[in-house]
Design an enzyme around this catalytic site. Structure first.
Site, PDB file in Angstrom:
ATOM      1  CD  GLU A 268      53.973 -21.587   6.812  1.00  0.00           C
ATOM      2  OE1 GLU A 268      52.849 -21.457   7.323  1.00  0.00           O
ATOM      3  OE2 GLU A 268      54.843 -20.695   6.818  1.00  0.00           O
ATOM      4  N   GLY A 285      53.745 -19.903   2.599  1.00  0.00           N
ATOM      5  CA  GLY A 285      52.422 -20.466   2.375  1.00  0.00           C
ATOM      6  C   GLY A 285      51.992 -20.406   0.919  1.00  0.00           C
ATOM      7  CB  SER A 288      54.494 -23.743  -6.386  1.00  0.00           C
ATOM      8  OG  SER A 288      54.640 -24.933  -7.113  1.00  0.00           O
ATOM      9  N   GLY A 327      56.380 -12.418  -2.324  1.00  0.00           N
ATOM     10  CA  GLY A 327      55.111 -13.118  -2.419  1.00  0.00           C
ATOM     11  C   GLY A 327      54.382 -12.813  -3.715  1.00  0.00           C
ATOM     12  CE  LYS A 361      65.912 -14.279 -22.820  1.00  0.00           C
ATOM     13  NZ  LYS A 361      65.820 -15.256 -23.950  1.00  0.00           N
ATOM     14  NE  ARG A 374      61.257  -5.581  -3.149  1.00  0.00           N
ATOM     15  CZ  ARG A 374      61.221  -4.637  -2.212  1.00  0.00           C
ATOM     16  NH1 ARG A 374      62.304  -3.899  -1.971  1.00  0.00           N
ATOM     17  NH2 ARG A 374      60.138  -4.409  -1.506  1.00  0.00           N
TER      18      ARG A 374
END
Length: 398
Positions: A268, A285, A288, A327, A361, A374
Site C-alpha cells: 500500500e 499506506g 516509502s 507510522g 546510527k 519508535r
C-alpha cells in the site's frame, strides 16, 4: 535447413552448428519479438513484445535460430553484447524444418520456441508483416543496453522472475528507450502527435493518452500468477517483479522497475527502484522505501520477511526479519537511535553476531532482525525496542 527427422539428428545438427560457425557461443538470453515501429520514423522501435523469453536455457533453439540467420546471409557477431536481426518467412521455415522431431509435442508448456515460430509463420503467410516488425534478439553478455529490443528482453526477464532483482546490468536503459505517449498499450511518438495535432484534433481522432513514459506498465506485457492482485494497472511499472501472493492496492502504492517482492506481500506504499520486500511483509499506506537515487548513498534496500512499515513511514536502511517501523517515522543511515539496556539484551539474542550499543546510527542497524523503531512522544527521541508483535498477513487475501 533440410527437414530433420529424429531427435538424435536434431542434437547432431546443433553440435554441428556450434562447431562450424566461427566464434560461436551460447547466448545469455534470446527470443523472438514483435516491435511497435514509429509513426513518423518507420525504422524506429518504440516497444518490443516477447511471447517467450529464454534466459540461460534452450541453447539448441538458439543454435537453430543462428543457423537460420546465417542461411539468410546474416552474419552474427558473437563479440557484441546484443544482436538484433529481422525475421522473415524463410528464417521461420528453416527453423521449422529443424524442429520437426518435436513439432507434435509443441503445445501447452512444452517447446515454447517452436510454438512461437509456428504461430508466427502461419501469421506471416496469412497476413504478412511490415518490414522489421518481427525480430530475433540475442544477448551474448550482460552489458549496458544499446537497443530497445535488448532492454525489453531484460525487463521481461525481471518481470518473469527469470533473473533476480538487482542481478542484471540495466545501465543504458533510459538512453535506449524512447519517451513516448501510451494509448491503450500502444506507444505513439510525441513528434507524431505534434506534427499532426491539428489534423487529429479536427477530425476527432486525437488518441486518448494514458501516460507518457519510457517504460510501459507491467500488465501490458505480463500475465501475473493467479493469486497476484494489482488493483490499479498504473501502480506497477514493467520490469518490476511480483512474487505469487502479492497484492498491490490502489492509492499511494507503486512498484518501480528492478524492484518488487519475494513472497506474499501487502503493498500500500512505494517500493522504489532496486528495493526488495520479503515474504509476509506489509508496506503500509503511503509508506516509502527509498531507492538507490533517493538518499541511500547508492545502497539498495532489502526489507526482510514478516516486517511492517507503518503508514506514511519512510525507510532508508535495510531491515531484517520481524521488524516494525511505526507510522510516520522516517529513518535513514545517519539517524541516531537510543536502546535501553533491557531492550539491548533482548535484541542481542536475535542478532548474536552483532556488536550493539545504547546509541546507534541507522547504518549500524541495517539488516538486523526483530527491531521496533519508535519515537518517544514526550522527548521526541528515536528509540528501538525488541519487536514483540507478530506481523501476519491475511491468508485469504494473499
Amino acid at each position: 535447413m533440410e527437414i530433420i527427422q529424429t531427435a538424435d539428428a536434431f542434437k547432431a545438427l546443433v553440435q554441428e552448428i556450434k562447431t562450424e560457425i566461427k566464434g560461436y557461443k551460447d547466448p545469455l538470453a534470446f527470443g523472438i519479438c514483435r516491435v511497435d515501429l514509429g509513426q513518423l520514423n518507420l525504422s524506429k522501435t518504440l516497444q518490443a513484445t516477447y511471447p517467450v523469453v529464454n534466459w540461460n536455457e534452450n541453447f539448441g533453439s538458439a543454435a537453430i535460430f543462428i543457423k537460420a540467420l546465417v542461411e539468410q546471409g546474416v552474419e552474427v557477431d558473437f563479440t557484441q553484447s546484443e544482436v538484433v536481426c529481422n525475421v522473415n518467412t524463410s528464417f521461420l521455415k528453416s527453423a521449422l524444418n529443424a524442429f520437426t522431431p518435436y513439432s507434435d509435442e509443441a503445445y501447452g508448456d512444452a517447446h515454447k520456441n517452436i510454438q512461437v515460430v509456428s504461430a508466427l509463420y502461419n501469421q506471416l503467410v496469412t497476413s504478412g508483416a511490415r518490414e522489421g516488425e518481427f525480430k530475433v534478439v540475442f544477448l551474448f553478455a550482460d552489458e549496458p543496453l544499446k537497443s530497445v529490443e535488448a532492454a525489453y528482453l531484460k525487463l521481461y526477464a525481471l518481470s518473469l522472475a527469470k533473473v533476480a532483482i538487482r542481478s542484471i546490468n540495466l545501465n543504458g536503459a533510459f538512453g535506449a528507450l524512447p519517451n513516448v505517449a501510451w494509448s491503450a498499450g500502444t506507444p505513439i511518438e510525441l513528434e507524431y502527435l505534434r506534427e499532426y495535432e491539428i489534423e487529429l484534433k479536427l477530425s476527432g481522432e486525437y488518441p486518448h493518452i494514458d501516460f507518457v513514459d519510457k517504460f510501459p506498465r507491467f500488465l501490458q506485457h505480463i500475465i501475473p500468477a493467479d493469486n497476484i492482485r494489482i488493483l490499479d494497472a498504473s501502480k506497477v511499472r514493467f520490469g518490476a517483479q511480483l512474487a505469487a501472493g502479492t497484492t498491490v492496492m490502489p492509492g499511494a502504492s507503486y512498484v518501480n522497475f528492478n524492484a518488487g517482492t519475494t513472497g506474499p506481500v501487502m503493498v500500500e506504499g512505494r517500493i522504489s527502484s532496486s528495493a526488495v520486500v520479503g515474504a509476509g511483509s506489509d508496506v503500509g499506506g503511503g509508506a516509502s522505501i527509498l531507492g538507490v537515487l533517493s538518499g541511500t548513498d547508492g545502497n539498495p534496500i532489502t526489507i526482510g520477511k514478516n516486517t511492517l512499515l507503518g503508514a506514511n513511514s519512510t525507510c532508508g536502511i535495510p531491515l531484517g526479519d520481524g521488524c516494525i517501523l511505526d507510522g510516520g517515522l522516517a529513518i535513514f543511515a545517519g539517524t541516531k537511535f537510543h536502546i535501553n539496556n533491557e531492550e539491548l539484551s533482548e535484541i542481542q539474542e536475535v542478532n548474536p553476531n552483532v556488536k550493539l550499543d545504547t546509541i546507534m546510527k541507522g547504518k549500524e542497524l541495517a539488516g538486523l532482525n526483530g527491531l521496533h523503531f519508535r519515537q518517544n512522544s514526550l522527548t521526541g527521541e528515536y528509540v528501538i525496542q525488541r519487536s514483540t508483535r507478530e506481523v501476519k498477513l491475511n491468508a485469504d487475501l494473499h
